[in-house]
Design a protein around this motif. Structure first.
Motif, short mmCIF file in Angstrom:
data_model
loop_
_atom_site.label_atom_id
_atom_site.label_comp_id
_atom_site.label_asym_id
_atom_site.label_seq_id
_atom_site.Cartn_x
_atom_site.Cartn_y
_atom_site.Cartn_z
N LYS A 89 5.37 22.97 -4.09
CA LYS A 89 5.67 22.12 -2.94
C LYS A 89 5.94 20.69 -3.42
CE LYS A 89 4.93 25.18 0.34
NZ LYS A 89 5.96 25.61 1.31
N THR A 90 6.55 19.88 -2.55
CA THR A 90 6.83 18.48 -2.88
C THR A 90 6.26 17.57 -1.79
OG1 THR A 90 8.99 18.53 -1.75
CG2 THR A 90 8.95 19.06 -4.12
N TYR A 91 6.14 16.29 -2.15
CA TYR A 91 5.66 15.30 -1.19
C TYR A 91 6.26 13.94 -1.55
CZ TYR A 91 2.64 12.46 1.73
OH TYR A 91 2.18 11.58 2.67
N GLN A 92 6.68 13.21 -0.52
CA GLN A 92 7.31 11.91 -0.73
C GLN A 92 6.29 10.78 -0.63
OE1 GLN A 92 10.79 11.15 -1.43
NE2 GLN A 92 9.67 9.29 -1.99
N GLY A 113 9.78 8.41 -6.04
CA GLY A 113 8.44 8.71 -5.53
C GLY A 113 8.26 10.11 -5.00
N LEU A 114 9.20 11.00 -5.26
CA LEU A 114 9.06 12.38 -4.81
C LEU A 114 8.19 13.15 -5.80
CD1 LEU A 114 9.92 14.53 -2.70
CD2 LEU A 114 11.78 15.14 -4.26
N LYS A 160 0.83 -1.20 0.00
CA LYS A 160 0.00 0.00 0.00
C LYS A 160 0.87 1.26 0.00
CE LYS A 160 -0.61 -0.24 5.03
NZ LYS A 160 -1.61 -0.27 6.13
N LEU A 161 0.27 2.35 -0.52
CA LEU A 161 0.92 3.65 -0.49
C LEU A 161 0.64 4.34 0.83
CD1 LEU A 161 0.19 5.02 -4.08
CD2 LEU A 161 2.45 4.64 -3.10
N THR A 196 8.18 1.33 -9.53
CA THR A 196 8.39 2.47 -10.43
C THR A 196 7.18 3.39 -10.33
OG1 THR A 196 7.42 1.23 -12.28
CG2 THR A 196 9.82 1.18 -12.05
N PHE A 197 7.42 4.69 -10.49
CA PHE A 197 6.36 5.69 -10.37
C PHE A 197 6.15 6.39 -11.70
CE2 PHE A 197 8.20 5.21 -6.15
CZ PHE A 197 7.09 5.15 -5.33
#
Length: 299
Positions: free
Chosen positions: A52-55, A83-84, A40-41, A68-69
């Motif tokens: 902005k960013t999110y990991q 995954g950033l 799961k994520l 892979t994303f």
């Protein structure tokens, strides 16, 4: 080969061997193979302010699995190999995380990213509230622009008197006066004066015609049994994590502000409850649309 042994003895010995083997088969414990933990994520949906960013993280990956994303709209939200996620422009993108074992696809996980503009102003709907000791109340904010996805950061100037959660839920902890601050990233903020009184004082204020009834939190809302897992301890400062508000966005009200003054609110010294109540207000409606009522100070 069996000369010298009675036939009955040989027959009995054979039955014993069969019985032993049979019991051995049924007595052998059968161990069920433990199911692999679910992939799961860390989030399924996420709102991000532009730039902005999110990991993103995939939990429970096996040693022989890779991920892979990919983004279906990188112009709105792109994602790198780790995954950033980067919020590039206002819009919505679907990030897909593909988990593989060797060349076989094991599972695909998805996260919807909504990118919005930052807030430029924040306003609390009540400048003052009076709260009975031990009770709770929920603050609501008005943000501009309407499509902002920024989360307001709440803090209390005195957590010993009243603390506040990341969702804006106030808990009255002791009698006194303090201020709750609602801030946004650009430095703008608004404040709400919180006056905590005992039950006797609260009942007296209900009968006082000079007290604006809007400042008195009704007892049905003033519920000591209501719970908020994110209420800060009384002896620690409140630190708001923007991620913690993902599930609480319904508690933030966004509506247009007419002729709003975007200057920062001034925090004054706390005064006694009898001196700090708001002036009595009269609500005048123009019957045009919801949210267009005007609060007019009574003379």
């Amino acid at each position: 080969m069996c000369k010298g042994y009675p036939k009955n003895y040989i027959r009995m010995l054979g039955l014993v061997l069969v019985l032993v083997l049979t019991l051995g088969v049924f007595a052998t414990p059968v161990y069920a193979q433990a199911a692999a933990p679910e992939l799961k994520l860390n989030v399924k949906t996420k709102a991000l302010v532009t730039e902005k960013t999110y990991q993103l993280k995939v939990y429970n990956l096996a040693d022989n699995q890779t991920v892979t994303f990919k983004s279906d709209h990188p112009e709105f939200a792109s994602v790198d190999e780790n995954g950033l996620v980067s919020a590039n422009a206002v819009g919505t993108a679907l990030i897909t995380a593909t988990v593989k074992s060797a060349t076989k696809t094991v599972k695909q996980l998805e996260c919807e990213i909504t990118v919005g503009p930052p807030a430029i102003s924040v306003k609390l709907t009540q400048p003052t509230i009076i709260l009975m000791d031990g009770r709770k109340a929920l603050l609501k904010t008005i943000l501009q622009p309407l499509n902002t996805v920024e989360n307001v950061k709440f803090s209390s100037l005195d957590n010993l008197i009243a603390s506040v959660s990341s969702a804006g839920r106030i808990t009255a902890r002791s009698i006194g006066t303090t201020y709750i601050v609602a801030a946004i990233d650009n430095g703008k903020y608004d404040t709400c004066q919180v006056i905590v009184v005992d039950e006797e004082s609260y009942q007296a204020l209900l009968d006082n015609p000079d007290i604006d009834p809007l400042t008195l939190i009704p007892l049905e809302t003033n519920d000591p049994e209501s719970s908020d897992s994110e209420t800060a301890p009384a002896d620690t400062p409140v630190v708001t994590d923007s991620d913690a508000s993902d599930s609480e966005t319904e508690e933030v009200t966004t509506a247009p502000i007419e002729n709003e003054d975007t200057t920062e609110a001034e925090i004054t010294e706390p005064v006694s409850p009898t001196e700090s109540v708001a002036p009595k207000t009269e609500v005048v409606s123009d019957n045009t649309e919801a949210g267009s009522d005007v609060n007019k100070t009574a003379k």
